[in-house]
Write a protein that holds these residues in place. Structure first.
Motif, PDB file in Angstrom:
ATOM      1  N   VAL A 351      37.754  51.555  53.223  1.00  0.00           N
ATOM      2  CA  VAL A 351      38.331  50.214  53.302  1.00  0.00           C
ATOM      3  C   VAL A 351      39.434  50.109  52.248  1.00  0.00           C
ATOM      4  O   VAL A 351      39.218  50.428  51.072  1.00  0.00           O
ATOM      5  CB  VAL A 351      37.264  49.116  53.049  1.00  0.00           C
ATOM      6  CG1 VAL A 351      37.904  47.728  53.108  1.00  0.00           C
ATOM      7  CG2 VAL A 351      36.127  49.222  54.043  1.00  0.00           C
ATOM      8  N   ASP A 352      40.590  49.687  52.664  1.00  0.00           N
ATOM      9  CA  ASP A 352      41.675  49.411  51.717  1.00  0.00           C
ATOM     10  C   ASP A 352      41.403  48.070  51.039  1.00  0.00           C
ATOM     11  O   ASP A 352      41.204  47.050  51.722  1.00  0.00           O
ATOM     12  CB  ASP A 352      43.017  49.366  52.444  1.00  0.00           C
ATOM     13  CG  ASP A 352      43.414  50.730  52.993  1.00  0.00           C
ATOM     14  OD1 ASP A 352      43.026  51.745  52.371  1.00  0.00           O
ATOM     15  OD2 ASP A 352      44.081  50.781  54.045  1.00  0.00           O
ATOM     16  N   VAL A 353      41.397  48.090  49.712  1.00  0.00           N
ATOM     17  CA  VAL A 353      40.987  46.889  48.975  1.00  0.00           C
ATOM     18  C   VAL A 353      42.051  46.486  47.964  1.00  0.00           C
ATOM     19  O   VAL A 353      42.906  47.278  47.556  1.00  0.00           O
ATOM     20  CB  VAL A 353      39.639  47.112  48.249  1.00  0.00           C
ATOM     21  CG1 VAL A 353      38.535  47.429  49.234  1.00  0.00           C
ATOM     22  CG2 VAL A 353      39.753  48.189  47.184  1.00  0.00           C
ATOM     23  N   ASP A 354      41.950  45.227  47.550  1.00  0.00           N
ATOM     24  CA  ASP A 354      42.712  44.672  46.421  1.00  0.00           C
ATOM     25  C   ASP A 354      41.706  44.160  45.399  1.00  0.00           C
ATOM     26  O   ASP A 354      40.600  43.714  45.754  1.00  0.00           O
ATOM     27  CB  ASP A 354      43.614  43.511  46.869  1.00  0.00           C
ATOM     28  CG  ASP A 354      44.725  43.963  47.798  1.00  0.00           C
ATOM     29  OD1 ASP A 354      45.328  45.009  47.514  1.00  0.00           O
ATOM     30  OD2 ASP A 354      44.973  43.267  48.809  1.00  0.00           O
ATOM     31  N   THR A 355      42.079  44.222  44.158  1.00  0.00           N
ATOM     32  CA  THR A 355      41.239  43.663  43.091  1.00  0.00           C
ATOM     33  C   THR A 355      42.073  42.682  42.276  1.00  0.00           C
ATOM     34  O   THR A 355      43.272  42.884  42.072  1.00  0.00           O
ATOM     35  CB  THR A 355      40.690  44.767  42.167  1.00  0.00           C
ATOM     36  OG1 THR A 355      41.785  45.464  41.555  1.00  0.00           O
ATOM     37  CG2 THR A 355      39.830  45.744  42.948  1.00  0.00           C
ATOM     38  N   PHE A 356      41.430  41.606  41.827  1.00  0.00           N
ATOM     39  CA  PHE A 356      42.098  40.661  40.931  1.00  0.00           C
ATOM     40  C   PHE A 356      41.038  39.959  40.097  1.00  0.00           C
ATOM     41  O   PHE A 356      39.843  39.992  40.410  1.00  0.00           O
ATOM     42  CB  PHE A 356      42.949  39.647  41.710  1.00  0.00           C
ATOM     43  CG  PHE A 356      42.155  38.702  42.587  1.00  0.00           C
ATOM     44  CD1 PHE A 356      41.826  37.432  42.143  1.00  0.00           C
ATOM     45  CD2 PHE A 356      41.755  39.095  43.863  1.00  0.00           C
ATOM     46  CE1 PHE A 356      41.101  36.562  42.951  1.00  0.00           C
ATOM     47  CE2 PHE A 356      41.036  38.231  44.680  1.00  0.00           C
ATOM     48  CZ  PHE A 356      40.713  36.962  44.225  1.00  0.00           C
ATOM     49  N   SER A 357      41.464  39.369  39.010  1.00  0.00           N
ATOM     50  CA  SER A 357      40.539  38.721  38.070  1.00  0.00           C
ATOM     51  C   SER A 357      41.042  37.327  37.735  1.00  0.00           C
ATOM     52  O   SER A 357      42.206  36.978  37.977  1.00  0.00           O
ATOM     53  CB  SER A 357      40.389  39.552  36.793  1.00  0.00           C
ATOM     54  OG  SER A 357      41.634  39.683  36.142  1.00  0.00           O
ATOM     55  N   TRP A 358      40.144  36.551  37.145  1.00  0.00           N
ATOM     56  CA  TRP A 358      40.436  35.164  36.792  1.00  0.00           C
ATOM     57  C   TRP A 358      39.537  34.773  35.638  1.00  0.00           C
ATOM     58  O   TRP A 358      38.355  35.150  35.589  1.00  0.00           O
ATOM     59  CB  TRP A 358      40.205  34.261  38.010  1.00  0.00           C
ATOM     60  CG  TRP A 358      40.269  32.787  37.737  1.00  0.00           C
ATOM     61  CD1 TRP A 358      41.268  32.108  37.108  1.00  0.00           C
ATOM     62  CD2 TRP A 358      39.279  31.798  38.084  1.00  0.00           C
ATOM     63  NE1 TRP A 358      40.975  30.775  37.060  1.00  0.00           N
ATOM     64  CE2 TRP A 358      39.770  30.557  37.647  1.00  0.00           C
ATOM     65  CE3 TRP A 358      38.048  31.856  38.738  1.00  0.00           C
ATOM     66  CZ2 TRP A 358      39.062  29.380  37.818  1.00  0.00           C
ATOM     67  CZ3 TRP A 358      37.351  30.682  38.920  1.00  0.00           C
ATOM     68  CH2 TRP A 358      37.850  29.455  38.463  1.00  0.00           C
ATOM     69  N   ASP A 359      40.080  34.013  34.685  1.00  0.00           N
ATOM     70  CA  ASP A 359      39.319  33.549  33.522  1.00  0.00           C
ATOM     71  C   ASP A 359      39.223  32.033  33.548  1.00  0.00           C
ATOM     72  O   ASP A 359      40.240  31.340  33.704  1.00  0.00           O
ATOM     73  CB  ASP A 359      39.978  34.001  32.215  1.00  0.00           C
ATOM     74  CG  ASP A 359      39.937  35.505  32.036  1.00  0.00           C
ATOM     75  OD1 ASP A 359      38.935  36.114  32.447  1.00  0.00           O
ATOM     76  OD2 ASP A 359      40.910  36.078  31.497  1.00  0.00           O
ATOM     77  N   LEU A 360      38.009  31.531  33.366  1.00  0.00           N
ATOM     78  CA  LEU A 360      37.756  30.093  33.315  1.00  0.00           C
ATOM     79  C   LEU A 360      37.229  29.726  31.930  1.00  0.00           C
ATOM     80  O   LEU A 360      36.117  30.110  31.568  1.00  0.00           O
ATOM     81  CB  LEU A 360      36.737  29.680  34.386  1.00  0.00           C
ATOM     82  CG  LEU A 360      36.304  28.213  34.373  1.00  0.00           C
ATOM     83  CD1 LEU A 360      37.489  27.295  34.664  1.00  0.00           C
ATOM     84  CD2 LEU A 360      35.174  27.975  35.368  1.00  0.00           C
ATOM     85  N   PRO A 361      38.009  28.990  31.116  1.00  0.00           N
ATOM     86  CA  PRO A 361      37.531  28.599  29.786  1.00  0.00           C
ATOM     87  C   PRO A 361      36.358  27.620  29.889  1.00  0.00           C
ATOM     88  O   PRO A 361      36.343  26.723  30.734  1.00  0.00           O
ATOM     89  CB  PRO A 361      38.753  27.929  29.139  1.00  0.00           C
ATOM     90  CG  PRO A 361      39.926  28.364  29.972  1.00  0.00           C
ATOM     91  CD  PRO A 361      39.387  28.556  31.365  1.00  0.00           C
TER      92      PRO A 361
END
Length: 386
Positions: A351-361
């Motif tokens: 499977v071709d995938v993308d990764t990303f992140s996010w920060d919630l204070p």
């Protein structure tokens, strides 16, 4: 020989501004039946609180201290509560004399009570990667014509910083009224600073206001995320939910980490643009392909330090999210209604995938010191033989 034992009655964790009480017992352990038994004498004893600061030289650039030295500090007959400690003393209370000229017969013991308000203008107890703040109660004792002996009892201090303004007037009750309490008892309770602080802390962290977020990447919407509040006490669980049914992009996996950020203030950074030190305190990971909804629960440990800020360092808290999404739509397995045999569905091998992140204070505040005492590394007691 005289045995000195110090014991903090309520435990080794205190809130800044709280009254700390410690019982200090001096005992002559020799039996009166012993042929070599004799009375023991102490010239004096005193006690005081001090906070020791230590910084990593590779990360913190502290201003150079002058070469001026106190000649008396070199003498072992002068009381220096931080003698032999690493770092520098950034806060101390005035010493309180426990007694002068104490005489103990064989088998006799005497107990003295020491009480002091934990300073409200000091930093909290903290052991970070670059900076450490350590609190200790130091008891100094001396025999006549002998060096001073020091007994140290480490303890933990929690500081309330970043509390929002109360949504009520000073005349209103903070905690729910109890019809079984006399009015005089209720007024005495409200007059205690610790009780008022704990009531305010409970009100602030109990207020629920759902926050909704749309999780998206460059290809479209992945999910909708809901968290019920962003202000927590030590020991609370952080609970959040995901709704993937509203997303256009398939999510294969997500993870949520509870992290603290230790940042050295710009004036004291060893290098310009110095990176922030990140420490993880818990992680939840879940595979969620073809999942309509999911949730996580991350407990905040009782032994971590709530968010705070000083002239040298700032500690903040956040939730760190990581998502793995598919680049192409993925059809869910289908099961015929009249099918009687068991069907096994195998996922795609590639499977071709993308990764990303996010920060919630988020904000992390202290809790009841009595609760934090159960997991403290300190015992609140120590002893020494003189």
């Amino acid at each position: 020989m005289i045995e000195v034992v110090a014991s903090m009655a309520r435990g080794p964790v205190f809130l800044a501004g709280e009254l700390m009480e410690c019982l200090i017992t001096f005992t002559n352990p020799m039996s009166h039946l012993s042929t070599s038994a004799s009375s023991e004498m102490l010239a004096w004893a005193s006690a005081q609180i001090h906070c020791q600061f230590h910084a990593s030289e590779s990360r913190v650039a502290l201003p150079a201290q002058g070469n001026k030295q106190d000649v008396q500090a070199e003498s072992d007959t002068v009381l220096i509560p931080s003698r032999g400690e690493r770092g520098q003393c950034v806060l101390d209370t005035p010493p309180k004399i426990l007694f002068c000229d104490l005489r103990l017969d064989p088998g006799e013991s005497k107990t003295y009570s020491y009480s002091e308000l934990v300073p409200v203008d000091g930093p909290p107890s903290f052991r970070g990667q670059a900076v450490k703040y350590v609190y200790k109660l130091t008891i100094g004792c001396q025999r006549v014509n002998s060096p001073i002996k020091l007994l140290r009892v480490p303890f933990r201090v929690l500081v309330l910083q970043g509390m929002p303004e109360p949504p009520f007037t000073k005349d209103e009750e903070v905690s729910p009224s109890n019809p079984f309490l006399e009015e005089e008892e209720a007024s005495r309770r409200d007059a205690r600073p610790l009780e008022r602080a704990l009531d305010m802390l409970m009100v602030t962290t109990s207020r629920r206001c759902p926050h909704m977020f749309n999780i998206t990447n460059m290809r479209g919407k992945v999910a909708k995320f809901c968290i019920f509040k962003t202000v927590y006490r030590l020991g609370e669980d952080i609970v959040g939910t995901f709704n993937f049914s509203e997303g256009d992009i398939p999510c294969l996996q997500y993870s949520v980490s509870l992290q603290s950020e230790e940042e050295i203030q710009q004036l004291y950074q060893r290098r310009p643009g110095q990176a922030v030190s990140v420490t993880g305190h818990g992680r939840h990971m879940e595979s969620c392909l073809h999942t309509a909804s999911s949730h996580f629960s991350l407990p905040i440990p009782l032994n971590v330090t709530p968010g705070f800020s000083t002239d040298i360092v700032a500690l903040r808290w956040r939730l760190h999210f990581e998502f793995v999404t598919a680049r192409e739509p993925m059809e869910p397995p289908t099961v015929l209604q009249n099918q009687s045999e068991v069907t096994v569905w195998s996922g795609a091998e590639h499977v071709d995938v993308d990764t990303f992140s996010w920060d919630l204070p988020i904000k992390v505040l202290p809790t009841n010191p009595a609760l934090a005492s159960y997991v403290s590394q300190f015992t609140g007691t120590n002893s020494i033989n003189i």
